[in-house]
Design a protein around this motif. Structure first.
Motif, PDB file in Angstrom:
ATOM      1  N   GLN A  46       0.719  -0.880   0.069  1.00  0.00           N
ATOM      2  CA  GLN A  46       0.414  -0.254   0.217  1.00  0.00           C
ATOM      3  C   GLN A  46       0.660   1.335  -0.406  1.00  0.00           C
ATOM      4  OE1 GLN A  46      -2.587  -0.792   2.811  1.00  0.00           O
ATOM      5  NE2 GLN A  46      -3.507  -1.395   2.435  1.00  0.00           N
ATOM      6  N   GLN A  47       2.389   1.642   1.154  1.00  0.00           N
ATOM      7  CA  GLN A  47       2.784   2.411   0.455  1.00  0.00           C
ATOM      8  C   GLN A  47       3.095   2.666  -1.152  1.00  0.00           C
ATOM      9  OE1 GLN A  47       3.604   5.012   3.278  1.00  0.00           O
ATOM     10  NE2 GLN A  47       1.546   3.351   4.173  1.00  0.00           N
ATOM     11  N   ALA A  48       3.537   1.633  -1.167  1.00  0.00           N
ATOM     12  CA  ALA A  48       4.277   1.576  -2.690  1.00  0.00           C
ATOM     13  C   ALA A  48       2.999   1.980  -3.684  1.00  0.00           C
ATOM     14  CB  ALA A  48       4.872   0.336  -2.958  1.00  0.00           C
ATOM     15  N   GLY A  49       1.658   2.154  -3.653  1.00  0.00           N
ATOM     16  CA  GLY A  49       0.860   1.956  -4.200  1.00  0.00           C
ATOM     17  C   GLY A  49      -0.147   1.685  -4.614  1.00  0.00           C
ATOM     18  N   ARG A  50       0.191   0.818  -4.070  1.00  0.00           N
ATOM     19  CA  ARG A  50      -0.638  -0.173  -5.161  1.00  0.00           C
ATOM     20  C   ARG A  50      -1.888  -0.663  -3.720  1.00  0.00           C
ATOM     21  NH1 ARG A  50       3.397  -0.060  -6.846  1.00  0.00           N
ATOM     22  NH2 ARG A  50       5.013  -1.145  -8.467  1.00  0.00           N
ATOM     23  N   ASN A  51      -2.647  -1.664  -4.370  1.00  0.00           N
ATOM     24  CA  ASN A  51      -3.863  -2.719  -3.538  1.00  0.00           C
ATOM     25  C   ASN A  51      -4.644  -3.617  -3.619  1.00  0.00           C
ATOM     26  OD1 ASN A  51      -6.480  -1.448  -2.365  1.00  0.00           O
ATOM     27  ND2 ASN A  51      -7.793  -0.727  -4.306  1.00  0.00           N
ATOM     28  N   PRO A  52      -3.650  -3.897  -2.831  1.00  0.00           N
ATOM     29  CA  PRO A  52      -3.279  -5.815  -2.778  1.00  0.00           C
ATOM     30  C   PRO A  52      -4.745  -5.801  -2.369  1.00  0.00           C
ATOM     31  CG  PRO A  52      -2.092  -4.929  -1.369  1.00  0.00           C
ATOM     32  CD  PRO A  52      -2.665  -2.884  -2.249  1.00  0.00           C
ATOM     33  N   ALA A  53      -5.338  -7.011  -3.210  1.00  0.00           N
ATOM     34  CA  ALA A  53      -6.319  -8.037  -2.719  1.00  0.00           C
ATOM     35  C   ALA A  53      -5.393  -9.270  -2.489  1.00  0.00           C
ATOM     36  CB  ALA A  53      -7.053  -8.627  -4.057  1.00  0.00           C
ATOM     37  N   HIS A  54      -7.002 -10.078  -1.389  1.00  0.00           N
ATOM     38  CA  HIS A  54      -6.470 -11.138  -0.249  1.00  0.00           C
ATOM     39  C   HIS A  54      -5.876 -11.903  -1.634  1.00  0.00           C
ATOM     40  CE1 HIS A  54      -8.112  -9.637   2.960  1.00  0.00           C
ATOM     41  NE2 HIS A  54      -9.526  -9.678   1.866  1.00  0.00           N
ATOM     42  N   ALA A  55      -6.468 -12.506  -2.477  1.00  0.00           N
ATOM     43  CA  ALA A  55      -5.567 -13.164  -3.617  1.00  0.00           C
ATOM     44  C   ALA A  55      -4.138 -12.765  -3.964  1.00  0.00           C
ATOM     45  CB  ALA A  55      -6.864 -13.152  -4.967  1.00  0.00           C
ATOM     46  N   THR A  56      -3.910 -11.540  -4.222  1.00  0.00           N
ATOM     47  CA  THR A  56      -2.568 -11.281  -4.515  1.00  0.00           C
ATOM     48  C   THR A  56      -1.759 -11.353  -3.445  1.00  0.00           C
ATOM     49  OG1 THR A  56      -3.478  -9.036  -5.632  1.00  0.00           O
ATOM     50  CG2 THR A  56      -0.751  -9.125  -4.916  1.00  0.00           C
ATOM     51  N   LEU A  57      -2.511 -11.232  -2.242  1.00  0.00           N
ATOM     52  CA  LEU A  57      -1.278 -11.767  -1.051  1.00  0.00           C
ATOM     53  C   LEU A  57      -1.077 -12.448  -1.283  1.00  0.00           C
ATOM     54  CD1 LEU A  57      -2.531  -8.720   1.894  1.00  0.00           C
ATOM     55  CD2 LEU A  57      -0.741  -8.704   0.616  1.00  0.00           C
ATOM     56  N   ASN A  58      -2.383 -13.508  -1.167  1.00  0.00           N
ATOM     57  CA  ASN A  58      -2.047 -15.445  -1.187  1.00  0.00           C
ATOM     58  C   ASN A  58      -0.683 -15.214  -2.209  1.00  0.00           C
ATOM     59  OD1 ASN A  58      -3.754 -14.962   1.556  1.00  0.00           O
ATOM     60  ND2 ASN A  58      -5.146 -15.312  -0.061  1.00  0.00           N
ATOM     61  N   LYS A  59      -1.293 -14.712  -2.993  1.00  0.00           N
ATOM     62  CA  LYS A  59      -0.121 -15.540  -4.174  1.00  0.00           C
ATOM     63  C   LYS A  59       1.293 -14.676  -3.159  1.00  0.00           C
ATOM     64  CE  LYS A  59       1.218 -13.809  -8.426  1.00  0.00           C
ATOM     65  NZ  LYS A  59       0.623 -12.722  -9.752  1.00  0.00           N
ATOM     66  N   TRP A  61       2.479 -14.651  -0.569  1.00  0.00           N
ATOM     67  CA  TRP A  61       2.436 -15.517   1.033  1.00  0.00           C
ATOM     68  C   TRP A  61       1.752 -16.144   1.182  1.00  0.00           C
ATOM     69  CZ3 TRP A  61       5.944 -12.496   4.847  1.00  0.00           C
ATOM     70  CH2 TRP A  61       5.970 -12.988   5.263  1.00  0.00           C
ATOM     71  N   THR A  62       2.649 -17.301   0.835  1.00  0.00           N
ATOM     72  CA  THR A  62       1.724 -19.017   1.123  1.00  0.00           C
ATOM     73  C   THR A  62       1.805 -19.387   2.315  1.00  0.00           C
ATOM     74  OG1 THR A  62       3.304 -19.924   0.810  1.00  0.00           O
ATOM     75  CG2 THR A  62       2.560 -19.477  -1.002  1.00  0.00           C
ATOM     76  N   PRO A  63       1.007 -20.633   2.493  1.00  0.00           N
ATOM     77  CA  PRO A  63       0.983 -21.124   3.806  1.00  0.00           C
ATOM     78  C   PRO A  63       2.993 -21.274   4.316  1.00  0.00           C
ATOM     79  CG  PRO A  63      -0.340 -21.906   2.304  1.00  0.00           C
ATOM     80  CD  PRO A  63       0.284 -20.704   2.056  1.00  0.00           C
ATOM     81  N   ARG A  64       3.777 -21.537   3.084  1.00  0.00           N
ATOM     82  CA  ARG A  64       4.814 -21.832   3.493  1.00  0.00           C
ATOM     83  C   ARG A  64       5.827 -20.720   3.631  1.00  0.00           C
ATOM     84  NH1 ARG A  64       6.848 -25.811  -1.025  1.00  0.00           N
ATOM     85  NH2 ARG A  64       5.294 -24.351  -2.652  1.00  0.00           N
ATOM     86  N   THR A  65       5.625 -19.490   3.457  1.00  0.00           N
ATOM     87  CA  THR A  65       5.762 -18.755   3.894  1.00  0.00           C
ATOM     88  C   THR A  65       6.286 -18.167   4.467  1.00  0.00           C
ATOM     89  OG1 THR A  65       4.990 -17.339   1.482  1.00  0.00           O
ATOM     90  CG2 THR A  65       6.336 -16.202   2.486  1.00  0.00           C
ATOM     91  N   SER A  66       7.779 -17.974   5.308  1.00  0.00           N
ATOM     92  CA  SER A  66       8.352 -17.667   7.009  1.00  0.00           C
ATOM     93  C   SER A  66       8.309 -15.811   6.261  1.00  0.00           C
ATOM     94  CB  SER A  66       8.641 -18.168   7.411  1.00  0.00           C
ATOM     95  OG  SER A  66      10.433 -18.399   7.260  1.00  0.00           O
ATOM     96  N   LYS A  67       8.872 -15.925   5.536  1.00  0.00           N
ATOM     97  CA  LYS A  67       9.819 -13.611   5.363  1.00  0.00           C
ATOM     98  C   LYS A  67       9.802 -13.647   4.173  1.00  0.00           C
ATOM     99  CE  LYS A  67      14.876 -15.243   5.452  1.00  0.00           C
ATOM    100  NZ  LYS A  67      15.388 -15.618   6.743  1.00  0.00           N
ATOM    101  N   LEU A  68       9.657 -12.810   3.950  1.00  0.00           N
ATOM    102  CA  LEU A  68       9.875 -12.182   2.133  1.00  0.00           C
ATOM    103  C   LEU A  68      11.316 -10.552   2.658  1.00  0.00           C
ATOM    104  CD1 LEU A  68       6.725 -11.887   0.697  1.00  0.00           C
ATOM    105  CD2 LEU A  68       8.231 -13.351   0.098  1.00  0.00           C
ATOM    106  N   ASN A  69      12.319 -10.819   1.460  1.00  0.00           N
ATOM    107  CA  ASN A  69      13.182  -9.352   1.969  1.00  0.00           C
ATOM    108  C   ASN A  69      12.696  -8.277   0.869  1.00  0.00           C
ATOM    109  OD1 ASN A  69      14.920 -10.294  -0.938  1.00  0.00           O
ATOM    110  ND2 ASN A  69      15.737 -12.311   0.673  1.00  0.00           N
ATOM    111  N   PHE A  70      14.034  -7.398   1.010  1.00  0.00           N
ATOM    112  CA  PHE A  70      13.960  -6.300   0.072  1.00  0.00           C
ATOM    113  C   PHE A  70      13.877  -6.878  -1.322  1.00  0.00           C
ATOM    114  CE2 PHE A  70      15.803  -2.676  -1.953  1.00  0.00           C
ATOM    115  CZ  PHE A  70      15.210  -1.887  -1.442  1.00  0.00           C
ATOM    116  N   ASP A  71      14.650  -7.275  -2.220  1.00  0.00           N
ATOM    117  CA  ASP A  71      14.951  -7.460  -3.031  1.00  0.00           C
ATOM    118  C   ASP A  71      13.278  -8.729  -3.611  1.00  0.00           C
ATOM    119  OD1 ASP A  71      17.218  -6.809  -3.491  1.00  0.00           O
ATOM    120  OD2 ASP A  71      17.810  -7.996  -3.036  1.00  0.00           O
ATOM    121  N   ASP A  72      12.632  -9.262  -2.683  1.00  0.00           N
ATOM    122  CA  ASP A  72      11.268  -9.899  -3.368  1.00  0.00           C
ATOM    123  C   ASP A  72      10.277  -8.897  -3.448  1.00  0.00           C
ATOM    124  OD1 ASP A  72      12.453 -12.535  -2.836  1.00  0.00           O
ATOM    125  OD2 ASP A  72      12.007 -12.907  -0.367  1.00  0.00           O
TER     126      ASP A  72
END
Length: 147
Positions: A46-59, A61-72
């Motif tokens: 959202q701070q980057a100007g996106r309006n992510p839907a739940h489907a986008t977030l789930n794409k 951030w999956t059940p196996r995701t524990s972290k994402l870094n700046f490059d991700d």
């Protein structure tokens, strides 16, 4: 290819990464800090100007995701288009059921609790109170900042 021969990033690429960094740093103290929840990912997007839907977030951030870094995060921004002001204005006008140039609390509540990813009444109340800057009980196009 040696370090001296590596291509210099274009001005466009540099500007993109500067915007990524600014958005990331508006949520985290350092670009070395990892995103550790879906909520943090949503806030950073959202701070980057996106309006992510739940489907986008789930794409991303999956059940196996524990972290994402700046490059991700930067890669996600490359894949997800920016929400355009015209899109937001179109959505605003759809909520303005009587076309008076304002969105009342009732109009906002109807739109946000019956369509798309439905919100609770409490969530609608929170959104309305934040967006109703002049506290006149209605939202007008000029009052809502799209920048």
């Amino acid at each position: 290819m040696s370090f001296l021969e590596s291509p210099r990033p274009s001005d466009e690429e540099e500007a993109f990464y500067a915007r990524c960094r600014a958005a990331y740093l508006s949520v985290f103290r350092s670009s070395l800090t990892n995103i550790s929840s879906k909520q943090q990912l949503c806030h950073a997007l959202q701070q980057a100007g996106r309006n992510p839907a739940h489907a986008t977030l789930n794409k991303y951030w999956t059940p196996r995701t524990s972290k994402l870094n700046f490059d991700d995060f930067c890669e996600i921004l490359k894949n997800e288009k920016n929400t355009e002001e015209s899109e937001l204005m179109r959505a605003f006008r759809k909520m303005d059921l009587n076309s008076d140039g304002f969105v009342s609390h009732g109009e906002l509540e109807k739109a946000l609790t019956t369509r798309g990813e439905k919100m609770t009444t409490e969530e609608v109340n929170a959104v309305f109170s934040l967006a109703d800057i002049n506290k006149d009980g209605k939202l007008d196009y000029a009052e809502v900042s799209f920048k």
